[in-house]
Structures are given as structure tokens and as C-alpha cells.
Design a protein around this motif. Structure first.
Motif, short mmCIF file in Angstrom:
data_model
loop_
_atom_site.label_atom_id
_atom_site.label_comp_id
_atom_site.label_asym_id
_atom_site.label_seq_id
_atom_site.Cartn_x
_atom_site.Cartn_y
_atom_site.Cartn_z
N MET A 1 0.85 -1.19 0.00
CA MET A 1 0.00 0.00 0.00
C MET A 1 0.89 1.24 0.00
O MET A 1 1.90 1.31 0.66
N THR A 2 0.50 2.20 -0.78
CA THR A 2 1.25 3.45 -0.79
C THR A 2 0.28 4.58 -1.04
O THR A 2 -0.53 4.53 -1.96
N LEU A 3 0.31 5.57 -0.18
CA LEU A 3 -0.70 6.62 -0.25
C LEU A 3 -0.27 7.74 -1.19
O LEU A 3 0.82 8.28 -1.06
N PRO A 4 -1.15 8.10 -2.12
CA PRO A 4 -0.82 9.23 -2.98
C PRO A 4 -0.72 10.52 -2.17
O PRO A 4 -1.38 10.66 -1.14
N ARG A 310 4.95 -0.75 -17.36
CA ARG A 310 5.51 -2.06 -17.60
C ARG A 310 6.34 -2.57 -16.40
O ARG A 310 6.71 -3.74 -16.35
N THR A 311 6.63 -1.67 -15.48
CA THR A 311 7.54 -1.99 -14.37
C THR A 311 7.19 -3.31 -13.67
O THR A 311 8.08 -4.14 -13.48
N PRO A 312 5.94 -3.55 -13.26
CA PRO A 312 5.68 -4.81 -12.56
C PRO A 312 5.92 -6.03 -13.45
O PRO A 312 6.33 -7.09 -12.95
N ALA A 313 5.66 -5.89 -14.77
CA ALA A 313 5.89 -7.04 -15.66
C ALA A 313 7.38 -7.30 -15.84
O ALA A 313 7.82 -8.45 -15.81
N THR A 314 8.18 -6.25 -15.99
CA THR A 314 9.62 -6.49 -16.20
C THR A 314 10.30 -6.92 -14.92
O THR A 314 11.21 -7.75 -14.95
N LYS A 315 9.90 -6.36 -13.81
CA LYS A 315 10.59 -6.69 -12.57
C LYS A 315 9.93 -7.85 -11.83
O LYS A 315 10.47 -8.33 -10.84
N GLY A 316 8.77 -8.26 -12.28
CA GLY A 316 8.12 -9.40 -11.65
C GLY A 316 7.60 -9.12 -10.25
O GLY A 316 7.58 -10.00 -9.40
N HIS A 317 7.21 -7.87 -10.01
CA HIS A 317 6.67 -7.56 -8.68
C HIS A 317 5.21 -7.11 -8.79
O HIS A 317 4.66 -7.00 -9.88
N ASP A 318 4.60 -6.88 -7.63
CA ASP A 318 3.28 -6.26 -7.59
C ASP A 318 3.51 -4.77 -7.41
O ASP A 318 4.20 -4.35 -6.48
N GLN A 319 2.92 -3.98 -8.31
CA GLN A 319 3.11 -2.53 -8.18
C GLN A 319 2.28 -2.05 -6.99
O GLN A 319 1.09 -2.34 -6.91
N PRO A 320 2.91 -1.33 -6.04
CA PRO A 320 2.14 -0.87 -4.89
C PRO A 320 0.99 0.04 -5.33
O PRO A 320 1.16 0.84 -6.24
N CYS A 321 -0.16 -0.12 -4.71
CA CYS A 321 -1.31 0.68 -5.15
C CYS A 321 -2.25 0.97 -4.00
O CYS A 321 -2.18 0.35 -2.94
N THR A 322 -3.10 1.95 -4.23
CA THR A 322 -4.13 2.35 -3.27
C THR A 322 -5.46 2.41 -4.03
O THR A 322 -5.49 2.91 -5.16
#
Ligand SMILES: *Cc1c(COP(=O)(O)O)cnc(C)c1O
Length: 406
Positions: A1-4, A310-322
Motif C-alpha cells: 500500500m502506498t498513499l498518494p 511495464r515496471t511490474p511485468a519487467t521486474k516481476g513484482h506487484d506494483q504498490p497501489c491504493t
């Protein structure tokens, strides 16, 4: 989780669905972050920004008061950065420089060349003699050094210490120094050493790598009885996507660099981070189009996807989101779809199973029309994405806050 940030949150809420997805950059937050980085570094350490992390002109110029220069790695970046921040010192690096790019850099008066190979050294020397005979061109020889204390083991991307196309092999060091100091190439000046060995290192590993690069450089200079006045130790300061509130320990890094600099009073040390400077100022915001259940799991399909981020696809992570739930009334005559479970996988509009932005996002009751804001999207995000795949519209771009001190 990351708050805007409040500015990002307010704008995301105000945008109409057709104005999503959108990239939002908080320039005030960027300036505060980079001012903090600059303040944590010893005065003597130079800070260059690696433009490839995010070359948006607004970002480049917001950084200008806090950085000593910019590292560029192509003729395109060279022209673009030169225009966005006129007069800023540039260092030209990167593999596979073409003769036309080198000529362009010489004509633009680029301050430093990071030379990646012996072939490139010959090319640069020839072009410098013909195109800029009145100048001595500063060369930093980039070496792919081995750091054998395990410091690179935790890195997410290793460019050095193993066979790679980057930089010169350490075994070529004596020949390269000879070429640059025995009068063969009078238009070139061996100013120092450059290394960029890994990405994703925390402060203690970065300091160990920096120490190893400096020690190697000093020994090289002693062996040849020459003076090297600059050592660039690269970028690669860690950004933790799994823990988006965490920050690289700039204070510890600065203190360590201060000790290193004090031990080498005649040396200018330089760092050239990209990701750790701009990642946190950028957000990718979108809306949930549909929520569906498949074999017992909930999926939220959002406008946009990994062709924009594309970051989560290239790095294989879950992009933090809110998730920002929408309190607007549902505007359509058909029913609104909603999550059945507590966790959803957030995917985009592409017809490929790789179009996953984040898995297992806690979002009980998530509904179509809700908004999702992905954080840590200010570096290696839009500019590394394959925008044209499937021909969906491009996102909007919003630069919030102020690029300058009020
Ligand atoms: C990409 C790159 C950087 C910046 O790396 P980050 O991980 O974004 O800090 C610095 N120097 C060189 C030579 C690079 O290729």
C-alpha cells in the motif's frame, strides 16, 4: 500500500473516467525528496541524474537546482536533456555509441565521456581530433570491476563483476591507461574511472562497492604514476517496491561517502542515481472497468495496463497501489460488478496473461468505477513501456505542484 500525496489524490478524484488512465507527477514532492538526498551527501560528492530513469522535461528541470549534471546514454537523450536543461553539465555514457552520436556530443560540448570499450576509445580519439581539435576531451574509462566481497549478491540487476557487455574488462586497464597517457591520443585526457555495477543495492552494499571502486582506481593511478581526479561510482540505489514507504538510507550513505572522500582529498567522487531520485514522485491512476471471478479468484480489469506501466511485468513484482472507492452514483443502466472476496488481482486491458499490475491486493468490495492509484511509478515506468501494443489510447500526463521554490 502506498498513499498518494494530497495533490495527486485530489487530481485523481477530479478527473473524468475518459481522462484516465493518467500519469501524475508531484513536482513539489520530487523537489523535497531530492533536496533531502542532496543535503545528506557531502558537499564534495557530485550528484548526476541518470536521465534514462525518467526524462520528462518537467522532471529534468525540477531536478536542476539539486544536481550537478545529468548522465545521458544516447544521442536522443543528449539532444533532449540539452534542450530541457540548457547549459547543464552532461556525461555521455552507455554501450554502442555510434560515430554520429559521438560527433553530436563533441559538437554540443559534452563535458565527459564514459568510454565503454577500446574500440570506442579509438573512435572518440579520431572524432575528437577532427571535430574538436582545440579541446581536450575528458574521458572516464568505465570498468566492469569484480567486487568479490559479496556486495553485489543482493542486487536486482548486475551490470558488473561478471561477463556483460558493459564497460572495459579490468584486464585491459593497463593498455587503456597507456593509450591515454603515452601521447597516442593527445586530444583525450584520462580524467578518471567510471563504474556502475548493479542496481538495487542498499546503503551498506553501495558503500562497499564504492570503496572497492575507489581503491581499484587509486591503485591503478599509483601503478602508472598518473593522477586520476574523478571517480564515478554509478547509480543503482535501492527502491523497494514491496515496501514503498521505505527509503534508501541516504544519511548512512552520505556519511560513508564522507569518510571515503576524506581519505582521498584530491578525488572528486560522483554518483549518478536514476530510480531512487524520481521513482516516488510518479503515480499511475486509473479506474476499474470490471470486476470478475475466475476459478475462485477475483480480478479487477482496469483501463490501461502494463503497456503504460511495464515496471511490474519487467521486474516481476506487484506494483504498490491504493484504491480510491468512488462515491459517484453508478451511471449505467446495467449492474455494477463487484469483488466477492477480500483480495483481487489487478490486470489491464491487454490480451495477454502477463498484463498483471498487482496480485493479491486487499480490496474487499472493490467495484467497477473505483479508482486505483499505483505508486512508485516515477522511474522506469511510462518510458520503458510498449505503448503501441493493442493500440489503446495513451494516458494523460499531469505535473502537479511546483517545479521551483515558491
Ligand atoms: C541506468 C544507469 C544508472 C542509473 O541507475 P538507477 O538504478 O536508476 O539508479 C546510472 N549509471 C549508468 C551507467 C546506468 O546505466
Amino acid at each position: 500500500m502506498t498513499l498518494p500525496t494530497p495533490a495527486v489524490r485530489a487530481r485523481v478524484t477530479a478527473l473524468r473516467p475518459e481522462e484516465l488512465p493518467a500519469y501524475l507527477y508531484d513536482l513539489t514532492a520530487l523537489r523535497e525528496h531530492v533536496a533531502g538526498v542532496r543535503a545528506a551527501l557531502p558537499e564534495r560528492v557530485e550528484l548526476y541524474y541518470a536521465a534514462k530513469a525518467n526524462p520528462e522535461p518537467e522532471i529534468l528541470s525540477a531536478l536542476r537546482p539539486y544536481v550537478d549534471g545529468y548522465e545521458v546514454s544516447s544521442g536522443g537523450e543528449l539532444a533532449h536533456v540539452g534542450k530541457a536543461v540548457p547549459g547543464a553539465p552532461l556525461a555521455f555514457g552507455g554501450p554502442g555509441k555510434t560515430p554520429a552520436e559521438v560527433a553530436q556530443a563533441l559538437e554540443l560540448g559534452v563535458e565527459r565521456f564514459h568510454v565503454e570499450s577500446v574500440y570506442e576509445l579509438h573512435m572518440l580519439a579520431d572524432l575528437a581530433a577532427r571535430l574538436a581539435p582545440e579541446r581536450r576531451i575528458a574521458v572516464l574509462a568505465r570498468f566492469n570491476l569484480s567486487v568479490d566481497d559479496g556486495s553485489l549478491d543482493g542486487s536486482s540487476l548486475a551490470m558488473g563483476g561478471r561477463p556483460t557487455p558493459f564497460g572495459l574488462d579490468p584486464a585491459q586497464a593497463d593498455d587503456v591507461v597507456a593509450l591515454l597517457t603515452d601521447g597516442t591520443y593527445p586530444h583525450l585526457e584520462l580524467r578518471g574511472i567510471h563504474a556502475h555495477l548493479a542496481s538495487g543495492l542498499e546503503a551498506p552494499e553501495q558503500l562497499a562497492v564504492a570503496g572497492a571502486i575507489v581503491t581499484w582506481s587509486v591503485r591503478l593511478a599509483e601503478r602508472h604514476r598518473i593522477t586520476l581526479s574523478e571517480v564515478t561510482i554509478g547509480g543503482g540505489m535501492a527502491v523497494d517496491y514491496a515496501e514503498p514507504e521505505a527509503r534508501f538510507d541516504w544519511a548512512a550513505f552520505g556519511a560513508g561517502l564522507d569518510r571515503l572522500a576524506a581519505a582521498h582529498p584530491d578525488l572528486t567522487l560522483r554518483i549518478e542515481p536514476g530510480r531512487a531520485l524520481t521513482a516516488y514522485c510518479g503515480w499511475y491512476a486509473t479506474e476499474v472497468l470490471d470486476v470478475k471471478r475466475s476459478h475462485g479468484e477475483d480480478f479487477a480489469v482496469v483501463r490501461g495496463g502494463t503497456h503504460h506501466l511495464r515496471t511490474p511485468a519487467t521486474k516481476g513484482h506487484d506494483q504498490p497501489c491504493t484504491v480510491l472507492p468512488s462515491d459517484e452514483p453508478w451511471p449505467h443502466p446495467w449492474p455494477r460488478s463487484a469483488a466477492e472476496g477480500d483480495r483481487v488481482t489487478v490486470t489491464g486491458q491487454l490480451c495477454t496473461p502477463k498484463d498483471v499490475l498487482a496480485r493479491d491486493v486487499p480490496a474487499p468490495g472493490l467495484r467497477a468505477g473505483d479508482r486505483v492509484v499505483f505508486g512508485v511509478a516515477g522511474a522506469y515506468a511510462w518510458n520503458i513501456s510498449h505503448h503501441d501494443f493493442l493500440m489503446h489510447p495513451r494516458p494523460g500526463f499531469h505535473f502537479l505542484g511546483s517545479a521551483e521554490d515558491a
